[in-house]
Write a protein that holds these residues in place. Structure first.
Motif, PDB file in Angstrom:
ATOM      1  N   PRO A  63       0.830  -1.210   0.000  1.00 39.37           N
ATOM      2  CA  PRO A  63       0.000   0.000   0.000  1.00 39.37           C
ATOM      3  C   PRO A  63       0.862   1.257   0.000  1.00 39.37           C
ATOM      4  N   GLY A  64       0.535   2.165  -0.901  1.00 45.30           N
ATOM      5  CA  GLY A  64       1.300   3.410  -0.961  1.00 45.30           C
ATOM      6  C   GLY A  64       2.363   3.418  -2.047  1.00 45.30           C
ATOM      7  N   ILE A  65       2.626   2.250  -2.632  1.00 48.28           N
ATOM      8  CA  ILE A  65       3.640   2.226  -3.697  1.00 48.28           C
ATOM      9  C   ILE A  65       3.007   2.673  -5.018  1.00 48.28           C
ATOM     10  N   VAL A  66       3.685   3.593  -5.662  1.00 45.71           N
ATOM     11  CA  VAL A  66       3.149   4.178  -6.885  1.00 45.71           C
ATOM     12  C   VAL A  66       3.840   3.616  -8.121  1.00 45.71           C
ATOM     13  N   ALA A  67       5.133   3.382  -8.009  1.00 47.71           N
ATOM     14  CA  ALA A  67       5.850   2.870  -9.176  1.00 47.71           C
ATOM     15  C   ALA A  67       7.098   2.119  -8.757  1.00 47.71           C
ATOM     16  N   VAL A  68       7.392   1.073  -9.518  1.00 50.31           N
ATOM     17  CA  VAL A  68       8.677   0.382  -9.384  1.00 50.31           C
ATOM     18  C   VAL A  68       9.206   0.240 -10.810  1.00 50.31           C
ATOM     19  N   TYR A  69      10.376   0.774 -11.056  1.00 47.58           N
ATOM     20  CA  TYR A  69      10.945   0.722 -12.408  1.00 47.58           C
ATOM     21  C   TYR A  69      12.191  -0.160 -12.435  1.00 47.58           C
ATOM     22  N   THR A  70      12.329  -0.870 -13.548  1.00 48.64           N
ATOM     23  CA  THR A  70      13.530  -1.677 -13.751  1.00 48.64           C
ATOM     24  C   THR A  70      14.161  -1.277 -15.081  1.00 48.64           C
ATOM     25  N   TYR A  71      15.220  -1.998 -15.434  1.00 41.92           N
ATOM     26  CA  TYR A  71      15.936  -1.663 -16.670  1.00 41.92           C
ATOM     27  C   TYR A  71      15.044  -1.740 -17.898  1.00 41.92           C
ATOM     28  N   ARG A  72      13.932  -2.467 -17.772  1.00 41.04           N
ATOM     29  CA  ARG A  72      13.036  -2.598 -18.918  1.00 41.04           C
ATOM     30  C   ARG A  72      12.245  -1.317 -19.184  1.00 41.04           C
ATOM     31  N   ASP A  73      12.210  -0.433 -18.196  1.00 44.55           N
ATOM     32  CA  ASP A  73      11.341   0.742 -18.296  1.00 44.55           C
ATOM     33  C   ASP A  73      12.042   2.018 -18.750  1.00 44.55           C
TER      34      ASP A  73
END
Lengths: 763, 260, 154
Positions: A63-73
């Motif tokens: 809860p509260g997480i908006v984005a998680v980015y990896t090398y693919r993004d």
């Protein structure tokens, strides 16, 4: 053409001093909203690895997480984070996130959430499977090693710096003047020594931090603790692959930089989050991140070959520097140059030939960057130590040897791009320092009553004043109601006081009080272009732009005044508070002119000028240290440090003195205990200020700073620079004093009590 | 970053003790290095309200509450007069005044940290610790014990007429010690404690026999008996060397003091 | 958890998480002077007074301050104003990030020892790191203030 000066040369208070001392909100985290996304980076636990699999779904469900980015993004165009003038000499070897991880601390994923607890939790829940690769940790074997740090096809270098990623080579080169081999063959003595300095940290008190938001116009607004707003704009545009017009960068007060913030260490992560989500975001580096994923000094191994005659005449110098740029190439090709360019020319007085060659290599350790002194600190430690060794070997006084060989006023320096020593008081620095320190009395080794040894050491140094033919400084000066001025700059005051000294110059030019000059900067939308505050450029380069802008504004003011006085412009003279007819029959006040500019006026009372210098006149200095050494425990205590600096005209003696004292103390820390140790897996031990010890006020010794100013014609009011040179003398001077006390030369830093007590000169 | 799910300001030692029996609970000392830990803690137990601050002087001892700060000890007139200022000397280099105003004697002793300055000195002063359930245990024994779930309430220093000397070697002024030594002399009995080896401090006891060169002899003997290790600050070899130097210096101090 | 404490003379009641540290609490309650410079209780930037004693606010769980008095530089502006001009006259504030902690601890020093020697100043302030100034300018500033005070020039 020395003028009587009213504002330049005065030790006035820094304009922001009282507010800072009262603890008013001034820095990134104080002046930006806290109800924004918290951004953190998952960091690689491996020095060299490939991401085989990465799963973010569980983390995303926190809860509260908006984005998680990896090398693919992320965009797949490589860039450099080095804050340098385009085209940057540093190779384009970065992606925001990469599948290949190149040091412990390299970015694996970016997490953005509503609060820190959620982000911390999400970081723990990202599942990564790494293919762990053997890391390349030894920079001495990096060149042409089978392990490649940057095997990727998309790696490229914009400038011809001899880089080749297939060889782990970030830069390579050689230059020379005369036939060194021939001179060596003719010398009475030839001495060859190898020196090693480590990747010291700037350890500015405010860690890297950046706030980003989308502004009213849909642009990316970046408020960051940076020395380089304009370079930041370009680098962010490159990294995010968006137009530069979409980015606005500004800096508030900066809690120290020392070069660390000449690299875009933190900016890219919140900027990427904001650009993708449209939400305001903030990233504040922990001290640990600052230590393991910052931009420290380049580790260097400097080999010095010195040819001399028995009378101490230094005839040839051959310097080879191997520099470790770590995982990425920021400032790699350029720092290395200074290790020769700022050390060899010190001996222009007698040198018949020199050679300077370098290799800069990639390894799987923290990426290096810019730290006060750049590469000069490393090179000067080596060359100055070698000269001390030569003197001691020949039984000559090292002060006399330097007086005999040093560069003198007016000489052309072949090892410094053939630039002239247009203003050089190095001889006076040496004499003044020897007198104040009482070299004759302190050079002989003494034993105190409690059995400790007192000994002295000496070193000299030079640096540059901006990057010749590259750096651009600009200033806008505007006249306002009632006659006060606003000075807009793109240079960054990071505590150094450039806002104040540029205001002093403005006040001098406009013949007004320093209080009547308001300084604004730095902001890419509002400031005139400036390369930024690095390379000891601001006083010398931007200062000159201030002079030019003031001159132009005065002309415009005279035109307006002439209208009011109903006479030709040529017939009026500018007198600060008023503008008069040359014949003295009438005058208008500054206030009248200012107010006229706002009513029925067609002449903007504002001037913007840029300045770039074809030369980079070196400041010079001499340092002498007295230490007390405990032979049994190996403790080295700095008792007194004398420094005499030739920075040209001293614009603000208080600030120049504090710059010098601060630089000396950083140099003392680097020499005696600031250590960098990696384990066999590439983990850095000194990952906090508890482990990476910077000097406290108990170990500075007594500092005695004075000036021996020359006058640099091309500088504003005769000024050169002072910011960087001041860190260069402690290492060779202290190592010299330790030799005097122990009979052993220490050629690797830091020189810890253990090494002194046990006589371990080489690890 | 350390996380607590619950914060308990204990109202009695019994309450604190009961809570401390849970594996996920931790008794707070001064709270130093809160941000250092990665551990997630169930209940943090605070003993602030249990009157454990301050030094009680009795006829034959000083009874120091576990929550007495290092700064209190450093500035304690009677203790420093009694023991040649050795507490001041051993504590002054620990980080800074603001740190020592928080760090507690109980926290320092309970942790039995290898780098501790406090433990080395207290050991030389023959101190004991008072545990809520187990009662009084000598510090020397406490240093050899494993995980303790009890509550440390006091540190007791017996009142003795001692000459004491403390020496520590640091790579920089307020860094952790690379080695520290405290020597205490009571008549012909000498206790030499060596800490920051970098493991927990150990005590060696000698009876002086009046022969010359004894300081050097004892120093060399301790250096050969003690176990040293290497860490990022120094090697075992240097620590052994330092042990000779610092023990000899400490013994020279107290032998001279006695003679003067 | 609900706590009540006196912050700069004002009684405040707040609901906090059990693991909130005083440093974060203070910044959230308008005390931007309180800075974080490390996570290892070693830099002195976060120095505040807890019941008039200088402490590292990064190392105090805020629950521990329940019922106590906390003072930050925001609450001591006048006492600070008495001597900070002397630091400014040396240029020794530099980047300023360490200043609040340094000023707070200097106030504590001068309350405890109104006439310190230079070595006493250095010893008391040893836990206040500064990377810019080299420290000596700060000592000179405090010395100049003490001299001015002695000579009745304030």
């Amino acid at each position: 053409m020395k003028q009587e000066l009213k504002s330049v040369g005065k030790g006035v208070r820094k304009k922001d001093a009282m507010q800072l001392l009262l603890g008013k909100p001034a820095y990134v985290d104080d002046v930006t909203p806290s109800d924004c996304l918290v951004v953190k980076v998952l960091r690689s636990p491996h020095a060299h690895a490939l991401i085989e699999e990465i799963h973010t779904d569980v983390a995303m469900r926190v809860p509260g997480i908006v984005a998680v980015y990896t090398y693919r993004d992320v965009p797949q165009k490589r860039f450099t984070m080095a804050g340098q003038t385009y085209p940057e000499p540093s190779p384009y070897d970065r992606l925001i996130l990469d599948r290949r991880l190149r040091f412990v601390g390299d970015a694996v994923a970016i997490v953005a959430g509503e609060n820190e607890a959620a982000v911390d939790k999400a970081l723990r829940l990202i599942k990564v499977r790494y293919e762990v690769l053997t890391p390349l940790l030894d920079f001495r074997s990096a060149l042409d090693h089978e392990i490649l740090v940057h095997p990727e096809e998309s790696w490229h270098a914009l400038c011809d710096v001899g880089a080749d990623n297939r060889r782990n080579l970030c830069a390579q080169g050689m230059e020379s003047d005369g036939d060194v081999e021939q001179v060596f063959a003719d010398c009475d003595v030839v001495l060859e020594r190898t020196f090693h300095t480590k990747a010291c940290h700037q350890a500015m008190m405010e860690t890297f931090r950046t706030y980003t938001e989308i502004d009213t116009y849909g642009r990316l607004h970046v408020i960051s603790s940076t020395q380089i707003v304009f370079h930041a704009r370009r680098i962010l545009a490159n990294a995010l692959d968006i137009p530069k017009s979409k980015i606005h960068v500004e800096k508030p007060r900066i809690g120290g930089g020392f070069g660390a913030k000449q690299t875009l260490v933190a900016e890219i992560y919140p900027a990427f989050v904001t650009w993708k989500t449209g939400r305001a975001a903030k990233m504040i580096y922990t001290r640990r991140e600052c230590q393991i994923a910052g931009s420290p000094r380049h580790e260097m191994e400097v080999k010095v070959k010195l040819g001399a005659d028995r009378d101490g005449t230094i005839r040839a110098l051959d310097v080879h520097t191997l520099s470790n740029t770590g995982a990425y190439g920021e400032h790699g090709p350029t720092t290395v140059g200074l290790s020769g360019h700022k050390s060899i020319p010190l001996y222009t007085g007698s040198l018949e030939a020199f050679r300077f060659a370098w290799d800069v290599v990639y390894t799987n350790v923290e990426s290096a960057g810019a730290y006060r002194g750049y590469g000069a600190t490393q090179g000067i430690f080596a060359v100055e130590s070698a000269v001390n060794e030569l003197s001691e070997m020949l039984g000559l006084d090292p002060v006399a040897v330097r007086m005999k060989n040093m560069v003198k006023q007016g000489q052309i320096m072949p090892a410094y791009y053939n630039e002239p020593a247009s203003a050089c008081a190095l001889d006076r620095c040496m004499q003044q320092c020897a007198d104040a320190f009482d070299w004759a009395k302190k050079y002989p080794v003494r034993v105190t009553e409690n059995g400790k040894i007192r000994a002295a050491g000496v070193a000299m140094a030079m640096q540059g004043s901006g990057i010749s033919g590259v750096d651009v400084g600009s200033a806008s000066v505007k006249l306002n109601d009632d006659g006060f001025y606003v000075l807009r700059i793109g240079a960054a005051d990071m505590g150094t006081g450039c806002d104040t000294i540029l205001a002093q110059m403005t006040a001098e030019c406009m013949d007004c009080a320093i209080e009547d000059v308001i300084v604004f900067g730095a902001d890419t939308d509002a400031s005139p272009y400036d390369s930024g505050s690095y390379a000891s450029s601001t006083t010398y380069v931007t200062g000159r732009a201030v002079e030019k802008a003031c001159l132009e504004l005065k002309e415009k003011m005279c035109t307006v005044a002439a209208e009011l006085l109903d006479c030709p412009t040529a017939d009026v003279v500018f007198c600060g508070r008023e503008i008069s007819r040359a014949d003295g029959t009438a005058s208008v006040s500054l206030t009248d002119v200012a107010n006229k500019s706002m009513c029925r006026n067609n002449i903007a009372l504002e001037a913007t000028c840029s300045h770039s210098s074809p030369t980079s006149p070196p400041p010079f200095m001499v340092g002498m240290v007295e230490i007390e050494l405990d032979r049994e425990t190996g403790t080295v205590e700095v008792l007194d440090y004398h420094a005499v600096v030739d920075c040209g005209t001293v614009v603000n003696p208080n600030l120049a003195r504090i710059q010098t004292e601060g630089g000396l103390v950083q140099g003392i820390g680097m020499t005696l205990y600031e250590n960098i140790q990696y384990d066999e897996r590439g983990h850095l031990s000194e990952n906090s200020l508890m482990q990476y010890r910077i000097p406290t006020r108990l170990e500075t010794g007594r500092l005695h700073v004075s000036f021996a100013p020359s006058y640099e014609q091309s500088g504003p009011f005769g000024a050169k620079s002072v910011g960087e040179i001041v860190i260069n003398t402690p290492a060779p001077a202290i190592a010299h004093a330790i030799y005097r006390a122990t009979g052993r030369w220490y050629r690797e830093l830091p020189i810890l009590p253990e090494h002194v007590a046990l006589g371990d000169t080489v690890k | 970053m350390l996380t607590f799910n619950r914060y308990l300001r204990a109202t009695s030692l019994e309450e604190a003790y009961t809570e401390a029996q849970k594996k996920s609970s931790v008794v707070l000392g001064g709270g130093m290095w809160l941000r250092l830990g990665k551990r997630r803690i169930g209940t943090a137990i605070d003993l602030s309200d249990l009157g454990l601050c301050g030094v009680e002087e009795t006829e034959d001892s000083y009874r120091i509450g576990a929550y007495t700060t290092l700064r209190d000890l450093e500035c304690h007139a009677a203790l420093n007069t009694q023991y040649s200022g050795v507490l001041r000397e051993s504590l002054r280099a620990i980080v800074g005044v603001q740190f020592r105003n928080l760090a507690t004697v109980g926290g320092s002793v309970f942790g039995r940290f290898g780098f501790s300055d406090v433990v080395t000195v207290l050991l030389a002063l023959d101190a004991s610790v008072e545990l809520y359930k187990a009662g009084v245990v000598s510090l020397e024994r406490f240093c050899t014990m494993g995980r303790v779930n009890d509550i440390l309430t006091h540190v007791i220093i017996p009142k003795r007429s001692l000459s004491v000397s403390y020496h520590a070697q640091r790579n920089s002024a307020t860094d952790f010690p690379v080695l520290n030594v405290c020597a205490a002399r009571n008549g012909e009995q000498v206790t030499v404690c060596v800490g920051a080896r970098p493991a927990r401090a150990v005590a060696y006891r000698y009876t002086l026999d009046g022969t010359a060169g004894k300081a050097e002899r004892i120093a060399n003997e301790i250096a050969s008996r003690a176990v040293f290790d290497s860490n990022t600050r120094a090697t075992a070899r240097y620590r052994r060397h330092l042990c000779c130097v610092l023990v000899r210096r400490a013994l020279d101090d107290i032998l001279e003091k006695e003679e003067a | 958890m609900e706590i009540t404490l006196t912050l700069n003379g004002n009684k405040i009641t707040a609901s906090v998480a059990p693991d909130t540290v005083l440093l974060d609490f203070l910044r959230e309650h308008g005390c931007a002077s309180v800075k974080c410079g490390c996570e290892t209780s070693g830099c002195g930037l976060c120095t505040v007074f807890l019941d008039d004693k200088p402490v590292l606010s990064c190392s105090v769980p805020v629950v521990r301050a329940d019922g106590h008095k906390v003072t930050t530089l925001e609450g001591l502006q006048e006492e600070a104003a008495e001597f900070i001009g002397f630091i400014a006259d040396q240029g020794a504030e530099q980047c300023g990030f360490c200043n609040p902690g340094f000023v707070m601890n200097t106030i504590a020093l001068l309350r405890e020892n109104p006439d310190p020697t230079d070595d006493e100043i250095r010893a008391y302030l040893a836990g206040n790191l500064c990377r810019c100034s080299g420290y000596e300018g700060q000592t000179r500033g405090i010395r100049a203030y003490l001299n001015a005070k002695k000579e009745g020039r304030l």
